[in-house]
Design a protein around this motif. Structure first.
Motif, PDB file in Angstrom:
ATOM      1  N   ALA A 106      -1.370   1.664  -9.512  1.00 44.96           N
ATOM      2  CA  ALA A 106      -2.609   2.012  -8.819  1.00 44.96           C
ATOM      3  C   ALA A 106      -3.523   0.803  -8.758  1.00 44.96           C
ATOM      4  N   LEU A 107      -4.486   0.889  -7.853  1.00 44.51           N
ATOM      5  CA  LEU A 107      -5.540  -0.112  -7.809  1.00 44.51           C
ATOM      6  C   LEU A 107      -6.604   0.218  -8.847  1.00 44.51           C
ATOM      7  N   PRO A 108      -7.266  -0.781  -9.400  1.00 45.10           N
ATOM      8  CA  PRO A 108      -8.405  -0.487 -10.275  1.00 45.10           C
ATOM      9  C   PRO A 108      -9.537   0.116  -9.460  1.00 45.10           C
ATOM     10  N   SER A 109     -10.391   0.877 -10.108  1.00 47.49           N
ATOM     11  CA  SER A 109     -11.552   1.446  -9.423  1.00 47.49           C
ATOM     12  C   SER A 109     -12.441   0.321  -8.908  1.00 47.49           C
ATOM     13  N   PRO A 131       0.834  -1.209   0.000  1.00 43.64           N
ATOM     14  CA  PRO A 131       0.000   0.000   0.000  1.00 43.64           C
ATOM     15  C   PRO A 131       0.867   1.258   0.000  1.00 43.64           C
ATOM     16  N   ALA A 132       0.466   2.252  -0.799  1.00 44.18           N
ATOM     17  CA  ALA A 132       1.257   3.479  -0.914  1.00 44.18           C
ATOM     18  C   ALA A 132       0.376   4.718  -0.821  1.00 44.18           C
ATOM     19  N   ALA A 183      -0.704   1.835   8.893  1.00 51.39           N
ATOM     20  CA  ALA A 183      -0.516   0.659   9.742  1.00 51.39           C
ATOM     21  C   ALA A 183      -0.396  -0.626   8.933  1.00 51.39           C
ATOM     22  N   GLY A 184      -0.712  -0.559   7.642  1.00 48.63           N
ATOM     23  CA  GLY A 184      -0.604  -1.744   6.790  1.00 48.63           C
ATOM     24  C   GLY A 184      -1.916  -2.280   6.293  1.00 48.63           C
ATOM     25  N   MET A 185      -3.028  -1.564   6.566  1.00 52.82           N
ATOM     26  CA  MET A 185      -4.295  -1.991   5.976  1.00 52.82           C
ATOM     27  C   MET A 185      -4.262  -1.751   4.473  1.00 52.82           C
ATOM     28  N   ASN A 186      -4.949  -2.611   3.743  1.00 53.17           N
ATOM     29  CA  ASN A 186      -4.909  -2.524   2.288  1.00 53.17           C
ATOM     30  C   ASN A 186      -5.983  -1.618   1.715  1.00 53.17           C
ATOM     31  N   ASP A 187      -7.130  -1.526   2.380  1.00 50.37           N
ATOM     32  CA  ASP A 187      -8.249  -0.766   1.824  1.00 50.37           C
ATOM     33  C   ASP A 187      -9.081  -0.241   2.984  1.00 50.37           C
ATOM     34  N   TYR A 188     -10.080   0.573   2.667  1.00 50.60           N
ATOM     35  CA  TYR A 188     -10.780   1.332   3.710  1.00 50.60           C
ATOM     36  C   TYR A 188     -12.221   1.545   3.294  1.00 50.60           C
TER      37      TYR A 188
END
Length: 292
Positions: free
Chosen positions: A147-150, A88-89, A264-269
């Motif tokens: 980037a992540l896809p939408s 994650p960035a 903290a290292g979570m991938n998504d929200y």
């Protein structure tokens, strides 16, 4: 390495690509070279890597191929391993990482780290670091911005994807009602769902399960151990469990809350209240296809 390999790398932006396809390309394109040098090349994609990314796909492939070919050319008979992963960035962005380990030369006239390569990497927004091991082993890390896809919002398509894929998930929330709602939404979509009532129980579930969950849906504000601390603890585990996708599901909707979770290292929200399409759209971005 011949600078022309990098110089002629394609310059196309915003292409969707699959890390698994990139790994297959690396294996195929370098197979003859590796065989001729007596090198056993092991290419794989690590757990937790999104199945699809968006970025300069052809140049990412050219850079990975150039790094791998250069290492093979300078290596003696033996084994080289290259691992692809995604870190994650920040908002909707990740870093595609290619990590190469083995006994190979990294300096000299044809080395990947020559000044021309450094300038081209910088121009592409990529970075490379090299660690020298005391036992002669080297580790080269190539980081490329993607980037992540939408998130897909088509509820019907997402339900079809979920039912065909399935998988094991862990839902973490100190509220019994919230656990029941989220777990019920996911179970009806075809997932096998386990629950934990706090961060400490979630860490224990991930650490001790014979087969860990494929993703964790993590509340943030919990009394015993909050979701940020639980995530940081999971990320310090010493095996593939440390790379399990963790998606925040929280009532904290401020920008600084998102930043803290991702740091903290979570991938998504995701913010509460969540719809099934929100949950499935996030999971689709992070869950790799089931093996055939």
């Amino acid at each position: 390495m011949d600078g022309d390999i990098l110089h002629h790398a394609p310059d196309r932006r915003g292409t969707a690509f699959a890390p698994e396809a990139l790994a297959r390309m690396l294996s195929v394109s370098t197979a003859a070279l590796a065989q001729g040098r007596g090198v056993a090349l092991d290419v794989s994609v690590l757990t937790g890597t999104p199945p699809r990314l968006v970025g300069d796909a052809e140049t990412a492939g050219a850079l990975c191929n150039a790094l791998t070919a250069s290492a093979i050319t300078s290596a003696g008979p033996g084994r080289l391993a290259i691992r692809l992963s995604a870190l994650p960035a920040g908002e909707e962005r990740v870093t595609l990482r290619a990590e190469l380990t083995g006994r190979f030369e990294i300096n000299g006239g044809n080395g990947f780290c020559q000044e021309l390569a450094r300038r081209l990497l910088a121009a592409l927004g990529a970075q490379m670091t090299v660690d020298h091991g005391a036992d002669g082993m080297h580790r080269a890390i190539l980081d490329m911005p993607v980037a992540l896809p939408s998130r897909t919002t088509d509820a019907e398509r997402l339900m079809s994807w979920a039912r065909s894929r399935g998988g094991r998930l862990l839902v973490v929330d100190d509220s019994a009602t919230n656990r029941m709602v989220v777990a019920g939404l996911l179970a009806k979509a075809g997932f096998s769902v386990e629950t934990a009532n706090g961060g400490a129980e979630a860490v224990e579930a991930v650490a001790q399960a014979p087969v860990p969950p494929e993703a964790v849906l993590m509340d943030v504000a919990m009394p015993d151990m909050d979701g940020v601390t639980a995530t940081a603890t999971i990320r310090r585990m010493g095996d593939e469990r440390a790379r399990i996708p963790i998606i925040a599901v929280t009532a904290n909707a401020q920008p600084e809350d998102r930043i803290r979770c991702l740091a903290a290292g979570m991938n998504d929200y995701l913010t509460k209240p969540v719809r099934r399409a929100d949950l499935l759209g996030a999971l689709e971005r992070w869950l790799a296809p089931q093996p055939a």
